[in-house]
Scaffold this active site. Structure first.
Site: not given
Ligand SMILES: O=P(O)(O)O[C@H]1O[C@H](CO)[C@@H](O)[C@H]1O
Ligand code: HPA
Length: 272
Positions: A24, A55, A77, A79-80, A107, A210-211, A234, A248
């Site tokens: 992300s 993305h 992902h 969750y999509e 991220a 989440m990936s 974060n 996000h």
């Molecule tokens: O894992 P990437 O795709 O970098 O993205 C991360 O950032 C998003 C949340 O801000 C979620 O999709 C999390 O998995």
């Molecule tokens: O704090 C988080 N939690 C889960 N996924 C994330 N992707 C970026 N930051 C986070």
């Protein structure tokens, strides 16, 4: 997958050895590729579509320090609403294109006490929470063409590449922001509750997102060498006294601020 790989090979002369998945807000990793050929996911037969902000949804082929690379500007992902098979579809396409090394980036929120926002964590290992309860892209009949029914995962983040990344970071003068740790994948799309954050912390998780884990499982199954990086966007809130909360847009903003540093490592690593 074969039809997709054949179509791509008919559209570009590039034959990539390295694949990079941009997390992300990290799509700029593709910007340094020379002699680019780009394809919108919508135009690639069989490819899923990106639906998340940050993305872009295109596959970029090009040269990086003499190596041919393919870069996913946009990942898929769970969750999509994609099946895990769909989220990892590109990995097997890359294998068919001749890719040997996969660089995954993401991220992530930090749980480790010593981590700061903006740090870069080399992924040493992962905890695949969806995988532990059976949400695994390798579920279903095994395709022996790609790998064994019961693949080992103990060495899935290549030790040689991790050591090399540490050395390169020192040379680049970015070692002070470099960390190494365990990434945990949760299903999302909501960020963690405080109780969940505390649980992850107690389990030894350094960063959460989440990936990534399903991509690494499928890549390891088919014999790709894997290197992974998390940009800490974060700190996960672990205290009921804390009034901050994650969003996000903030995650994407840290990607923009740290783009240069994040670019350097995969660029140097893809050379090896
Ligand atoms: O894992 P990437 O795709 O970098 O993205 C991360 O950032 C998003 C949340 O801000 C979620 O999709 C999390 O998995
Ligand atoms: O704090 C988080 N939690 C889960 N996924 C994330 N992707 C970026 N930051 C986070």
């Amino acid at each position: 997958k074969t039809a997709t790989a054949d179509w791509l090979m008919s559209q570009t002369k590039h034959r990539p050895q390295v694949a990079i998945i941009c997390g992300s807000g990290l799509g700029m990793l593709a910007d340094t590729l020379k002699c680019q050929d780009s394809f919108a996911y919508a135009d690639i037969p069989g490819f899923p579509q990106s639906t998340v902000q940050g993305h872009a949804g295109q596959l970029v082929f090009g040269e990086l320090k003499g190596k041919t690379c393919v870069c996913m500007q946009g990942r898929f992902h769970m969750y999509e609403g994609h099946s895990l098979c769909k989220t990892t579809f590109p990995i097997r396409v890359f294998k068919l294109l001749g890719v040997e090394t996969l660089i995954v980036t993401n991220a992530a929120g930090s749980l480790a006490d010593g981590f700061q926002t903006g740090d870069i964590m080399i992924i040493k290992d992962h905890i695949n929470f969806p995988g532990l309860v059976g949400l695994n892209p390798l579920c279903g009949p095994n395709d022996d063409k790609f790998g064994p029914r019961f693949p080992a995962m103990s060495g899935c983040y290549d030790k040689g590449l991790r050591c090399l990344a540490m050395e390169i970071a020192k040379e680049l003068g970015v070692a002070s922001v470099l960390q190494e740790g365990v990434y945990a994948m949760v299903g999302g799309p909501n960020f963690e509750t405080i109780a969940e954050a505390r649980l992850l912390h107690r389990l030894g998780v350094d960063a959460v997102g989440m990936s990534t884990a399903p991509e690494v499982v499928v890549a390891t199954h088919c014999g790709l060498r894997v290197f992974g990086l998390s940009l800490i966007t974060n700190k996960v809130v672990k205290s009921y006294e804390d009034t901050e909360s994650v969003n996000h847009e903030g995650v994407l903003e840290i990607g923009r601020l740290r783009s240069h540093t994040v670019q350097q490592l995969p660029n140097s690593l893809s050379y090896f």
